[in-house]
Design an enzyme around this catalytic site. Sequence first.
Site, PDB file in Angstrom:
ATOM      1  CB  ALA A 195     -22.513  22.751  14.764  1.00  8.64           C
TER       2      ALA A 195
ATOM      3  CG  ASP B 234     -13.236   6.392  15.687  1.00  9.56           C
ATOM      4  OD1 ASP B 234     -14.283   7.034  15.872  1.00  9.56           O
ATOM      5  OD2 ASP B 234     -13.085   5.593  14.746  1.00  9.56           O
TER       6      ASP B 234
ATOM      7  CB  CYS C 146     -19.238  20.124   8.610  1.00 10.69           C
ATOM      8  SG  CYS C 146     -20.905  19.797   9.242  1.00 10.69           S
TER       9      CYS C 146
ATOM     10  CG  ASN D 156     -10.991  14.746  14.403  1.00  7.89           C
ATOM     11  OD1 ASN D 156     -11.861  15.028  13.582  1.00  7.89           O
ATOM     12  ND2 ASN D 156     -11.274  14.539  15.668  1.00  7.89           N
TER      13      ASN D 156
ATOM     14  CD  GLN E  96     -14.453  24.025  11.763  1.00  6.69           C
ATOM     15  OE1 GLN E  96     -15.606  23.760  12.040  1.00  6.69           O
ATOM     16  NE2 GLN E  96     -13.532  23.099  11.516  1.00  6.69           N
TER      17      GLN E  96
END
Length: 325
Positions: free
Chosen positions: A16, A203, A101, A201, A68
């Site tokens: 976002a 790092d 999120c 997903n 998304q």
Amino acid sequence: MDGIFDGYRVLLAPMAGVTDVALRALCREQGADMCFTEMVSAKGLSYANEKTRHLLALAPGEERVAVQLFGHEPAVMASQAAWIEDAMGESLAYLDVNMGCPARKIVSKGDGSALMRDPDLASSIVGAVKGAVSCPVTAKFRRGWAEGDETAPDFARRLEGAGADAVCVHGRYALQLYRGRADWGAIRRVREAVSIPVVGNGDVRSGADAVRLAGETGCDAVMIARGAEGNPWLFAQVKAALAGEPEPAAPTVAERVAMARRHARLLAQREGRSIVRMRKHAMWYVAGLPGAAAARGRLNYCVTPEDFDAVFDELLAEAAAHGAA
């Protein structure tokens, strides 16, 4: 690899306020196989909110994009997923349901990673969206909600049973936010728990990181998030590393500033001369450069491409004075 990730091995995550059309265009140029829009509110779309619909715009040179969608009401999610598919047609690669999120303003409404606390609701959302569209449906979530309580493998199985075509796993707990390191073992355990493709997903900040993530987890694709902030070149480095080829050299100061200028102009083309959102991108591009600390204060007052250019010019002069241009 099989399924929906044929040819899509390196992905730009949905973020976002970050994965705008400008950043997506630059990341695609550098080798990102697929990019995600910023998070799109199903509720906002249901109100015919033009600001929300604006997030669905394609980036320059972008033929297809993944969208998304976030929300917690199955019927609303399904109806707006159908509207997106109808509006975007062939430019829609697939729909992803946000279940990861951890932002307070998102989870306080029952959206995002709050759905990990209600697997029944999460499954019903995936099932409803899957039943409303013909494109592939995926879901992105975290290791679990509370630290120390890993629920991702079982959660993934539930979503697979509901019809998800693939899942993406971030190796942190929701309450962990972005502290500490992502646990890639959680991604491996999800990969072992389901038969659908799994995206890893968390790092990935270098080509070597991507190689390790793929090797340690067996994931079908690698998703890059914060590592791409101010660093579209990361995709070229990751693509090379995954192919067993030498990674391109890190960008010079001049190349970093030139990319920041392009980013500003791409934003201005879509948003007009007032490009306040460029401030955070500019700070990421110049981080670590000579004079960057002083430049951050000036960037906070930039509004137009010319404002940003003036600060970038000063940074280039500072770098040259330090022999770092």
